[in-house]
Motif scaffolding. Structure first.
Motif, PDB file in Angstrom:
ATOM      1  N   HIS A 411       0.863  -1.176   0.000  1.00  0.00           N
ATOM      2  CA  HIS A 411       0.000   0.000   0.000  1.00  0.00           C
ATOM      3  C   HIS A 411       0.901   1.227   0.000  1.00  0.00           C
ATOM      4  CE1 HIS A 411      -4.214  -1.515   1.421  1.00  0.00           C
ATOM      5  NE2 HIS A 411      -3.718  -2.247   0.450  1.00  0.00           N
ATOM      6  N   ALA A 412       0.945   1.951  -1.072  1.00  0.00           N
ATOM      7  CA  ALA A 412       1.742   3.162  -1.295  1.00  0.00           C
ATOM      8  C   ALA A 412       2.748   2.886  -2.401  1.00  0.00           C
ATOM      9  CB  ALA A 412       2.467   3.634  -0.042  1.00  0.00           C
ATOM     10  N   GLY A 431      -5.630  -6.814   6.746  1.00  0.00           N
ATOM     11  CA  GLY A 431      -6.634  -6.172   5.919  1.00  0.00           C
ATOM     12  C   GLY A 431      -7.875  -5.816   6.722  1.00  0.00           C
ATOM     13  N   ARG A 432      -8.534  -4.751   6.331  1.00  0.00           N
ATOM     14  CA  ARG A 432      -9.754  -4.307   7.014  1.00  0.00           C
ATOM     15  C   ARG A 432     -10.964  -4.507   6.113  1.00  0.00           C
ATOM     16  NH1 ARG A 432      -7.696   1.505   9.558  1.00  0.00           N
ATOM     17  NH2 ARG A 432      -6.040   0.636  10.902  1.00  0.00           N
ATOM     18  N   ALA A 433     -12.072  -4.857   6.749  1.00  0.00           N
ATOM     19  CA  ALA A 433     -13.359  -5.003   6.045  1.00  0.00           C
ATOM     20  C   ALA A 433     -13.217  -5.927   4.836  1.00  0.00           C
ATOM     21  CB  ALA A 433     -13.877  -3.629   5.615  1.00  0.00           C
ATOM     22  N   GLY A 434     -12.584  -7.066   5.070  1.00  0.00           N
ATOM     23  CA  GLY A 434     -12.443  -8.040   4.002  1.00  0.00           C
ATOM     24  C   GLY A 434     -11.297  -7.769   3.055  1.00  0.00           C
ATOM     25  N   GLY A 435     -10.520  -6.707   3.286  1.00  0.00           N
ATOM     26  CA  GLY A 435      -9.390  -6.417   2.414  1.00  0.00           C
ATOM     27  C   GLY A 435      -8.223  -7.354   2.666  1.00  0.00           C
ATOM     28  N   ARG A 436      -7.312  -7.405   1.723  1.00  0.00           N
ATOM     29  CA  ARG A 436      -6.157  -8.293   1.830  1.00  0.00           C
ATOM     30  C   ARG A 436      -5.132  -7.750   2.814  1.00  0.00           C
ATOM     31  NH1 ARG A 436      -3.678  -9.398  -3.946  1.00  0.00           N
ATOM     32  NH2 ARG A 436      -2.123 -10.375  -2.565  1.00  0.00           N
ATOM     33  N   ASP A 437      -4.433  -8.661   3.473  1.00  0.00           N
ATOM     34  CA  ASP A 437      -3.278  -8.246   4.250  1.00  0.00           C
ATOM     35  C   ASP A 437      -2.256  -7.602   3.300  1.00  0.00           C
ATOM     36  OD1 ASP A 437      -4.562  -9.419   6.334  1.00  0.00           O
ATOM     37  OD2 ASP A 437      -3.204 -11.135   6.520  1.00  0.00           O
ATOM     38  N   HIS A 438      -1.462  -6.679   3.822  1.00  0.00           N
ATOM     39  CA  HIS A 438      -0.543  -5.959   2.957  1.00  0.00           C
ATOM     40  C   HIS A 438       0.646  -5.474   3.775  1.00  0.00           C
ATOM     41  CE1 HIS A 438      -3.196  -2.900   4.740  1.00  0.00           C
ATOM     42  NE2 HIS A 438      -2.148  -2.101   4.679  1.00  0.00           N
ATOM     43  N   VAL A 439       1.603  -4.866   3.098  1.00  0.00           N
ATOM     44  CA  VAL A 439       2.734  -4.236   3.763  1.00  0.00           C
ATOM     45  C   VAL A 439       2.715  -2.748   3.445  1.00  0.00           C
ATOM     46  CG1 VAL A 439       4.167  -6.309   3.765  1.00  0.00           C
ATOM     47  CG2 VAL A 439       4.323  -4.706   1.853  1.00  0.00           C
ATOM     48  N   ALA A 440       3.235  -1.970   4.379  1.00  0.00           N
ATOM     49  CA  ALA A 440       3.343  -0.527   4.189  1.00  0.00           C
ATOM     50  C   ALA A 440       4.804  -0.121   4.347  1.00  0.00           C
ATOM     51  CB  ALA A 440       2.478   0.219   5.202  1.00  0.00           C
ATOM     52  N   PRO A 441       5.351   0.665   3.407  1.00  0.00           N
ATOM     53  CA  PRO A 441       6.741   1.117   3.549  1.00  0.00           C
ATOM     54  C   PRO A 441       6.870   2.111   4.695  1.00  0.00           C
ATOM     55  CG  PRO A 441       5.693   2.182   1.666  1.00  0.00           C
ATOM     56  CD  PRO A 441       4.719   1.169   2.183  1.00  0.00           C
TER      57      PRO A 441
END
Length: 492
Positions: A411-412, A431-441
């Motif tokens: 994300h970003a 992830g929120r509200a059914g969104g996928r897990d992710h990484v943030a820089p």
């Protein structure tokens, strides 16, 4: 734009301007400056070069003013070839697997964290006899059952002759883990049993299923079954399994022994920075990090910028791997390359196309001697060298598999270097509200910064040109990532 963003942009512009003036001066000096100065320009100094080199506009000609809005990671193509990042990791891994593994037998209380040198095979059936899975009653045949008052079968107590077999229509009290008598039909849990003391009869409140709540012999494994393969890291659970399977000691690969040599006259071991001196951040960090990678590490030795001290330390070390910090570029006090050349060392990796950390190196001091991993002096650049060269090398020496990069959604937007791989600290987010897990820089990811990596649980492997938000990027986990509950804090 925040105050921090404005400050970072101002630093980037200032560094770009300094780089432009230096190139113009070098051009004016002409070809008489010689090969050493060419190398010094081609290899960024490991204390400042990653930062300055990363900021230089890649399309700027000597003598021209810098772009007032430079691309943060633009840089000229290096004149000396550097290995691609993934190729450098492959070379390091192969170097670690180049010789036979040193195998020792360790008692269980010393085997934690080592790697199994052989598959772990069961020395007995597990369980080794039929046992009760519950406190209750062992019964034989259909009920109701008669029982003998005051008689019980307990775990760890030698069975009595009267409990060796259980005749049809009888029951006996039994504890969890106790050996069930021959001909036992099932175990009735205490809470499911009804005892009629007046008649001396036992009945069940639920339908009886043959074999219920009995752990049969060999349910988990049979003698000779492979429990875990060679190369498995001995965790507390593996220790428990080994003990249950009959082991008192385990065949394990010896941990590689590592010496850490900290170079640089400007480094302080304690107190606040002053008078041009800075704190040594790598000495306190490297030992625990290397232990997390499965190594036995000596305390760091601070040698300063002394070529003779470095040579003596290298020739007298009995370690499997020597880690140096700083001194890997071509400046006037960068002694690692000249000392390695004087010792006849073989350079396996001499520069890696990665930012930060491109002046890292890997050498073999002699055909049967130790390996040396030369880390740049900037802290995050040194972390890059640890994950690029030291981790796969130590994994091979310790018999561990090399960590595979996996892919995760980012994300970003993450800017990339024009030519090289870039390693960026990231943190995993659910992830929120059914969104996928992710990484943030994470911010504060400059070569000399540790603030970002201190909050990270991984590094994103960003290809040349960068990645856009919403795409996937390769991730390398940090050694402590699975056990640490990272939060955003003030690092994003």
């Amino acid at each position: 734009m925040t105050g921090d963003d404005a400050e970072e942009l101002a630093v980037e512009q200032a560094l770009a301007l300094v780089g432009g003036r230096n190139q113009a001066r070098d051009r004016a000096d002409g070809p008489m400056r010689g090969r050493a100065d060419d190398q010094a320009r081609g290899r960024a100094d490991d204390r400042t070069g990653d930062q300055a080199g990363d900021q230089m506009p890649h399309n700027q000609n000597p003598g021209e003013p810098a772009d007032p809005h430079p691309t943060p990671y633009a840089t000229p193509s290096p004149p000396a070839p550097a290995l691609p990042w993934d190729r450098a990791r492959t070379v390091a891994a192969r170097a670690g697997r180049g010789g036979p593994l040193a195998v020792v037998r360790l008692p269980l209380d010393r085997a934690l964290g080592h790697v199994l040198a052989e598959p772990l095979a069961a020395l007995t059936d597990l369980p080794s006899f039929d046992t009760s899975a519950m406190d209750g009653w062992a019964v034989a045949g259909p009920g109701p059952w008669t029982y003998e008052e005051g008689v019980s079968l307990l775990a760890g107590v030698a069975e009595s002759p009267t409990a060796a077999r259980l005749p049809d229509g009888t029951a006996v009290r039994i504890a969890t883990g106790a050996r069930t008598p021959a001909d036992t039909t099932a175990v009735i849990r205490s809470e499911h049993a009804h005892v009629d003391e007046a008649r001396g009869l036992l009945s069940t409140r639920r339908p009886l299923v043959t074999g219920q709540d009995i752990r049969p012999r060999g349910q988990e494994c049979r003698s000779g079954d492979q429990l875990v393969p060679a190369g498995t890291v001995v965790t507390p659970a593996v220790l428990g399994l080994a003990a249950a399977a009959g082991y008192d000691a385990l065949p394990a690969v010896s941990r590689p022994r590592v010496d850490v040599l900290v170079l640089g006259d400007e480094l302080l071991a304690a107190g606040l920075p002053h008078d041009g001196l800075i704190r040594d951040a790598l000495g306190p960090m490297l030992g625990p990090w290397l232990r997390a990678l499965g190594a036995e590490v000596s305390g760091p030795r601070r040698l300063g910028d002394d070529s003779e001290a470095l040579r003596e330390a290298l020739t007298s070390s009995d370690a499997d791997v020597i880690i140096t910090t700083g001194g890997t570029a071509s400046g006037p006090v960068d002694h690692v390359h000249p000392v390695l050349a004087a010792l006849g060392a073989e350079l396996l990796v001499d520069g890696v196309a990665v930012r930060p950390g491109h002046p890292m190196l890997l050498a073999r001091l002699s055909p049967d001697g130790p390996h040396l991993v030369g880390l740049p002096g900037n802290p995050l650049a040194a972390v890059s060298g640890l994950l690029t060269l030291a981790e796969p090398l130590l994994a091979g020496l310790a018999g561990r598999p090399v960590q595979d990069a996996y892919r995760a959604l980012v994300h970003a937007d993450v800017p990339g270097h024009p030519h090289d791989t870039r390693l960026v600290p990231v943190v995993h987010r659910a992830g929120r509200a059914g969104g996928r897990d992710h990484v943030a820089p994470l911010r504060y990811n400059g070569p000399a910064m540790l603030r970002g990596i201190a909050a990270a649980d991984g590094l994103a492997v960003v290809p040349a040109g960068g990645v856009r938000s919403g795409t996937e990027v390769e991730i390398l986990d940090l050694p402590w990532a699975p056990a640490t509950p990272w939060t955003e804090g003030c690092f994003t």
